[in-house]
Design a protein around this motif. Sequence first.
Motif, mmCIF file in Angstrom:
data_model
loop_
_atom_site.group_PDB
_atom_site.id
_atom_site.type_symbol
_atom_site.label_atom_id
_atom_site.label_comp_id
_atom_site.label_asym_id
_atom_site.label_seq_id
_atom_site.Cartn_x
_atom_site.Cartn_y
_atom_site.Cartn_z
ATOM 1 N N ASP A 1 3.702 -10.601 -6.932
ATOM 2 C CA ASP A 1 3.428 -8.959 -7.349
ATOM 3 C C ASP A 1 1.992 -8.559 -7.515
ATOM 4 O O ASP A 1 1.802 -7.729 -8.389
ATOM 5 C CB ASP A 1 4.571 -8.826 -8.326
ATOM 6 N N HIS A 2 1.022 -9.434 -7.047
ATOM 7 C CA HIS A 2 -0.244 -8.855 -7.490
ATOM 8 C C HIS A 2 -0.659 -7.613 -6.830
ATOM 9 O O HIS A 2 -0.291 -7.284 -5.504
ATOM 10 C CB HIS A 2 -1.338 -9.992 -6.915
ATOM 11 N N LEU A 3 -1.178 -6.802 -7.521
ATOM 12 C CA LEU A 3 -1.694 -5.564 -7.050
ATOM 13 C C LEU A 3 -3.027 -5.476 -5.972
ATOM 14 O O LEU A 3 -3.554 -6.477 -6.252
ATOM 15 C CB LEU A 3 -1.637 -4.447 -8.240
ATOM 16 N N LYS B 1 10.840 -1.295 -6.533
ATOM 17 C CA LYS B 1 9.757 -2.273 -7.153
ATOM 18 C C LYS B 1 8.624 -2.673 -6.398
ATOM 19 O O LYS B 1 8.910 -2.693 -4.998
ATOM 20 C CB LYS B 1 10.396 -3.703 -7.762
ATOM 21 N N VAL B 2 7.362 -2.768 -6.622
ATOM 22 C CA VAL B 2 6.262 -3.033 -5.689
ATOM 23 C C VAL B 2 6.788 -4.303 -4.754
ATOM 24 O O VAL B 2 6.583 -4.132 -3.675
ATOM 25 C CB VAL B 2 4.940 -3.661 -6.521
ATOM 26 N N GLN B 3 7.335 -5.424 -5.378
ATOM 27 C CA GLN B 3 7.803 -6.676 -4.558
ATOM 28 C C GLN B 3 8.677 -6.347 -3.589
ATOM 29 O O GLN B 3 8.839 -6.816 -2.447
ATOM 30 C CB GLN B 3 8.172 -7.819 -5.339
ATOM 31 N N GLN B 4 9.763 -5.337 -3.973
ATOM 32 C CA GLN B 4 10.872 -5.244 -2.822
ATOM 33 C C GLN B 4 10.200 -4.000 -1.891
ATOM 34 O O GLN B 4 10.657 -4.250 -0.581
ATOM 35 C CB GLN B 4 12.055 -4.176 -3.710
ATOM 36 N N ILE C 1 -7.073 -8.256 -1.581
ATOM 37 C CA ILE C 1 -5.597 -8.217 -1.518
ATOM 38 C C ILE C 1 -5.140 -7.052 -1.213
ATOM 39 O O ILE C 1 -5.505 -5.757 -1.747
ATOM 40 C CB ILE C 1 -4.829 -8.602 -2.975
ATOM 41 N N PHE C 2 -4.234 -7.016 -0.044
ATOM 42 C CA PHE C 2 -3.898 -5.595 0.395
ATOM 43 C C PHE C 2 -2.222 -5.754 0.421
ATOM 44 O O PHE C 2 -1.879 -6.853 0.539
ATOM 45 C CB PHE C 2 -4.196 -5.271 1.765
ATOM 46 N N ASP D 1 -4.374 -16.138 -6.980
ATOM 47 C CA ASP D 1 -4.136 -14.685 -6.782
ATOM 48 C C ASP D 1 -3.078 -14.756 -5.799
ATOM 49 O O ASP D 1 -2.134 -13.784 -5.706
ATOM 50 C CB ASP D 1 -5.174 -13.867 -6.711
ATOM 51 N N CYS D 2 -3.274 -15.384 -4.841
ATOM 52 C CA CYS D 2 -2.649 -15.197 -3.393
ATOM 53 C C CYS D 2 -1.268 -15.623 -3.601
ATOM 54 O O CYS D 2 -0.600 -15.231 -2.865
ATOM 55 C CB CYS D 2 -3.208 -16.238 -2.226
#
Lengths: 298, 298, 298, 298, 298
Positions: free
Chosen positions: A47-49, A76-79, A62-63, A42-43
């Motif tokens: 883009d893991h929530l 986007k989440v990643q951006q 995961i934070f 997962d690490c």
Amino acid sequence: MLQHITGKTQTGFEWIDIYEPSEQELKQIIKKYDLHPALVNDCLQPDHLPKYERMPTYSFIIFRIHTEDDMPEADKVQQMTHKIAIFYSDQFIITIHRKKQRFLDHLISMVQADKCNDSQELLNILINDCLNTYEAPLAKLSKAVDYFEEVVFLRPKKVPLLKGLYYLKRKIDLIRRMLILSFEIIDALDADPGNVNTRDTRDHYVKLQNMLDSLAENIHQLLNIYFSASSQRTNDTMRILTIFSVFFMPLTFIVGIYGMNFEFMPELKWKLGYPGVMLLMAVVTLFIYLWFKRKNWL
Amino acid sequence: MLQHITGKTQTGFEWIDIYEPSEQELKQIIKKYDLHPALVNDCLQPDHLPKYERMPTYSFIIFRIHTEDDMPEADKVQQMTHKIAIFYSDQFIITIHRKKQRFLDHLISMVQADKCNDSQELLNILINDCLNTYEAPLAKLSKAVDYFEEVVFLRPKKVPLLKGLYYLKRKIDLIRRMLILSFEIIDALDADPGNVNTRDTRDHYVKLQNMLDSLAENIHQLLNIYFSASSQRTNDTMRILTIFSVFFMPLTFIVGIYGMNFEFMPELKWKLGYPGVMLLMAVVTLFIYLWFKRKNWL
Amino acid sequence: MLQHITGKTQTGFEWIDIYEPSEQELKQIIKKYDLHPALVNDCLQPDHLPKYERMPTYSFIIFRIHTEDDMPEADKVQQMTHKIAIFYSDQFIITIHRKKQRFLDHLISMVQADKCNDSQELLNILINDCLNTYEAPLAKLSKAVDYFEEVVFLRPKKVPLLKGLYYLKRKIDLIRRMLILSFEIIDALDADPGNVNTRDTRDHYVKLQNMLDSLAENIHQLLNIYFSASSQRTNDTMRILTIFSVFFMPLTFIVGIYGMNFEFMPELKWKLGYPGVMLLMAVVTLFIYLWFKRKNWL
Amino acid sequence: MLQHITGKTQTGFEWIDIYEPSEQELKQIIKKYDLHPALVNDCLQPDHLPKYERMPTYSFIIFRIHTEDDMPEADKVQQMTHKIAIFYSDQFIITIHRKKQRFLDHLISMVQADKCNDSQELLNILINDCLNTYEAPLAKLSKAVDYFEEVVFLRPKKVPLLKGLYYLKRKIDLIRRMLILSFEIIDALDADPGNVNTRDTRDHYVKLQNMLDSLAENIHQLLNIYFSASSQRTNDTMRILTIFSVFFMPLTFIVGIYGMNFEFMPELKWKLGYPGVMLLMAVVTLFIYLWFKRKNWL
Amino acid sequence: MLQHITGKTQTGFEWIDIYEPSEQELKQIIKKYDLHPALVNDCLQPDHLPKYERMPTYSFIIFRIHTEDDMPEADKVQQMTHKIAIFYSDQFIITIHRKKQRFLDHLISMVQADKCNDSQELLNILINDCLNTYEAPLAKLSKAVDYFEEVVFLRPKKVPLLKGLYYLKRKIDLIRRMLILSFEIIDALDADPGNVNTRDTRDHYVKLQNMLDSLAENIHQLLNIYFSASSQRTNDTMRILTIFSVFFMPLTFIVGIYGMNFEFMPELKWKLGYPGVMLLMAVVTLFIYLWFKRKNWL
């Protein structure tokens, strides 16, 4: 890059910080601390929530922290956010992230100065610092909303605001979603009702949420007002254009009358016919003008 | 200007009030009471937002009170509110602000008359008085909202209301934000559930918040109604203008017919052709008029 | 198809899983476990809504899980969800459903590996897995809402979005309703406040609900914005069309003037009359153009 | 007019009711019961808002009751409500109001019949009766909202509803505000959690508030629907008017063609030119009519 | 019609059910059970709203149950609900209603089969059954909302939906109001926190309320969408009509030019003048067509 920041002899717990993790480093960590490979996997997903998982001997968090370089059109989440993964037990804390994070430096120096008594305390400060990364972007978004509000209300220029409003709304919604998904983490952290420090972290979290709720409400209202104000301006333009047309309606009708080809139209032979009609039309125009004035349409 | 208002021998605690603080006065205070320089620095930023910080030996509060001279187009934190910084412990209270604040005079005389037993009590009265500065402006805003509501509903004059509504909305939103940010202060003040006095301060705070929530809702509804009512009026105008046009459509067509150059148009040679056509057009106009009347469009 | 998954000797409770239930199997079950025939009848209704019923010796649950094959235009309870009926007591668990459900396999292998101590624990994991079937569709809906939001704001093509928005809204509403109706089940499951596992299930349920509330709010706002943005574009088109008309209004009037048949119109005899009028009209057009430019209508 | 309703010997407390208070009566009261002159002064301001003040030896309440004679266009605090001021302690109750209030008569006879044991009980009944004055007006407002709703939805006559809706909204908002401001009074009255009677008063208060919240929501929705329905009707009218125009567009163009003065236009010399054009125009009109019919615009 | 359903010897309490009550029967009841005549009078008012009154020796409840024969255009309390009045104490239950109610039969047979231990238990089942009468109509309303939603979104026929939406909204609002007003009854019934049965009744009540809140929100959103969608369609029609007009604007202008009577217009004498102008107009039309196509307005 794997860094041993503190060891058991110093502080009673180990802290290992890994950035730009290599395959090998992760394998080594999995083996040494008996971590679940699926979690370590997962690490690596960028883009893991946000997520909280309790395992028998450790917990996994995961934070997502807000990025420092804020692009105006990021949506986007990643951006907008970076992931930080935390394995945590009484014995150790392992933090894994892709880029070096400046906000960790302060924490590292604090731990190395021996100001941190146990891993629970470190985790609390870490989460609190993670929440802190949202403060500055939120203040910026709040100012942007204020600015757009002023433009929408007071400056009726034809600026294309819709795009800007969209990115604003998206960012607010996205941060809000990150926080909602982080609730489990905060809730697990502050499970013990007597702890003042984790209570402060929860208060911090709640304050951020209140600010975001209020921002989300503001941007929603602002969008409504933007469309209403824009519609009002278009309608006003249409009214004036229509009034303009209305002036020519009776005039075109009058010149049409004297364009008819009847043989017996006495006016056509009058010497003053032409100037008379011109005068008539001026009078009609004036009359309409006064009527509109009285009706408050001009 | 540094003022020793009360000393330890008199009331068991010291109160030092500083306005228009000079560099030197602040340095002296920092040294004497061992304050954190970063916090004292916060005192000098005129637009610092409300804040509560617990330090090991004292607490630090920044509160924003509403200004007395209310400009109609004020919409910035600094224009509408003044900062008051408070350092507070069992032993001392230090209040720092830029301008002399009238509402403090009452408090000073009260303390000098020895009616205040400890610093906690003084702090409570002080915060309560700070909240009080919002009462009058809120009543004024409430009246303004009522006034605008009446104008929007009952007086369809073409007054440019949008600007006024904007400043109203901004002020309400801004005061609301100040109060939300002050929650931590009130919460820290009223930490002990048995204290009736701090409970009253919290009630005061909650009442202000309820009033602001209700005002914010009102102004939001009012803006919607303003745009709807304004759009309704424009639409009505458009309807009448369009009806006006519709009257001339068939008339212009008829005069167009008799403007055609066909050689064989018997009507053109009739003696009564011209008055006949005029009569026809009068009949058409009447007919349209009656049709619109029946349809309730006029 | 009736399957004995575990028996009393193994785990202390029986688990019987039935799919594509035949009349006879059901009768046999009713008899053996003394179930109420009306409840078993409920199992056969494909569109029965979620339900919880406490009977003297057992409890009866109908849960609806999300289907795996998601049709884009599904908007009925039956199209989007499958029913799973559960009879439950300390002694036995009976699960009845129409199709084989893949998510049960994992549970079956777990029970057969003897990792489940009592029927209460199994029920909890079962309900949790049922809730899990909603996770993926929700993530998909969330992405769809984001996509539509982007299209509505940034791509003003004339795509027929209304139908897509309708199915999105329907699905969100329908899942939300299923969850609300399942509240009794979750509430009965988590009746004992000390149980950490059922507490986790409740947290799971609450998280799903929060996500759905947020999705429902988003789609509601999105619909408003869609209509507003679409109305804004139509209004802009109308404005330009009306401006276009306005250019021709005075021109048609001018040519009408010189189409009048008065005998005494000196201009008609001028050599430069025709080109003069053409020039006049060009000037008028230019003038209107500049006026509109200054008014910012073009 | 000062009235001694009951004395200490009778009921253990005194009740003095004053209406149309004279300067002298008030002075006498201030002196006898040692009241604060500023509070007594509040009694004389006709538009003073609800208020609760705890003094060392007594409490002071200002309550606003709904007037009995309800004017349709009342929209001010003073027009809709009357003030009643209450000084209250274990020893005495003093009620001050401007006009004789009928609802007090019932209370007076009850006290004189010795059915009231202490001042606390009397105060509770008094406040309850004050709340009761709102019941009838609320029922009336609720009916008015229902009536307007029916008119807005079902009777599309051009009635000027906006004014009526305004007064309805104002009244609901004003009563709501009065109740919110009275919260402190109710809260102080029902401070002791064991008292069933004051609990009933609080329930009464909460019920009124729920009714008002629901009324406020209804009138808000109704206003939206009113504007939407009105806009829909105007739009429909506009559509038909525009369709009417569209019929004449091509006809006017055709007659324009044959109004051109070209020397070589063979049609102009045809015997059937004129009737032919008339027929052509009839065909065009029919064609447009059928097109509109198929498009469902007529 | 007065019916003794059970007596003291059988069940420890009496149950008397009265339907179509005669004057005499009521008088007899008043006398025998010492009831307050005003309350019995309330029983005779057909439109009395839900009510709960605690008297010294008994309680009085008015509940409104949903009628079984549901008229589509019912929108009054009396049309949609029937009143059932209940006098209740440890010793007796008296139910008074105008028509025979089928749902009571089940209760009567249950009591006569001796399955009910005390009047409190009977009251609880009775109220629960009363709440049950709302279940079926609510499911029907929910389906109607779904149907209207589908029509509004997917079938843009010109169906007059407003009336249907009105009755839907009215019914939902009315049922909601009945439930809110019944809260006191439910609250009094479930006063003892340990009773599982009355707790179930409260849960039932809360579930109904949640369903109604959700229905009320849906119908509110649906009305908004209905108006928006209807406005969008009208706007689209207007756009096409306006485009239609725009095509004829320049054509009418061109034919106007050659209708001018200047002596020196060389084109008028050209042999190819007429067909040339016709060609010019065809080109203009094509040009406009292509421009609109590119602008995506067609």
